[in-house]
Design a protein around this motif. Structure first.
Motif, PDB file in Angstrom:
ATOM      1  N   TYR A  52      58.927  -8.557  86.231  1.00 32.30           N
ATOM      2  CA  TYR A  52      59.899  -7.462  86.148  1.00 32.30           C
ATOM      3  C   TYR A  52      59.222  -6.105  86.316  1.00 32.30           C
ATOM      4  N   ASP A  56      59.997  -3.408  89.206  1.00 31.69           N
ATOM      5  CA  ASP A  56      60.352  -2.035  88.869  1.00 31.69           C
ATOM      6  C   ASP A  56      59.399  -1.055  89.550  1.00 31.69           C
ATOM      7  N   TYR A  59      60.114  -0.937  93.264  1.00 22.98           N
ATOM      8  CA  TYR A  59      61.347  -0.170  93.472  1.00 22.98           C
ATOM      9  C   TYR A  59      61.040   1.322  93.413  1.00 22.98           C
ATOM     10  N   GLN A  60      60.294   1.734  92.399  1.00 19.23           N
ATOM     11  CA  GLN A  60      59.975   3.153  92.232  1.00 19.23           C
ATOM     12  C   GLN A  60      59.121   3.667  93.388  1.00 19.23           C
TER      13      GLN A  60
END
Length: 71
Positions: A52, A56, A59-60
């Motif tokens: 996860y 994340d 994605y950032q």
């Protein structure tokens, strides 16, 4: 003492979440992009929270670079 149980994933389970091939997963883990856990010489596992966190972070990074974001 409060011990948190980790959810460990097989390579197949991690690949399903990440939508990548095993070859990519093994390469990324070898490169240190995704932490791996080796309970024995023939066994490889991945912590769900690490997966996860990787998602994340990816994605950032994509958002900051202005790249298209899937999902």
């Amino acid at each position: 003492m409060n011990h948190k149980r980790r959810t460990l994933l097989t390579p197949d389970e991690a690949c399903d979440i990440l939508k990548i091939t095993k070859a990519t997963l093994y390469r990324w883990s070898h490169e240190g992009r995704i932490p791996k856990i080796k309970p024995s010489s023939r066994c490889l596992r991945f912590d769900l929270e690490d997966i996860y966190a990787f998602l994340d972070g990816s994605y950032q990074e994509a958002k900051q670079a202005g790249e298209p974001i899937n999902g």
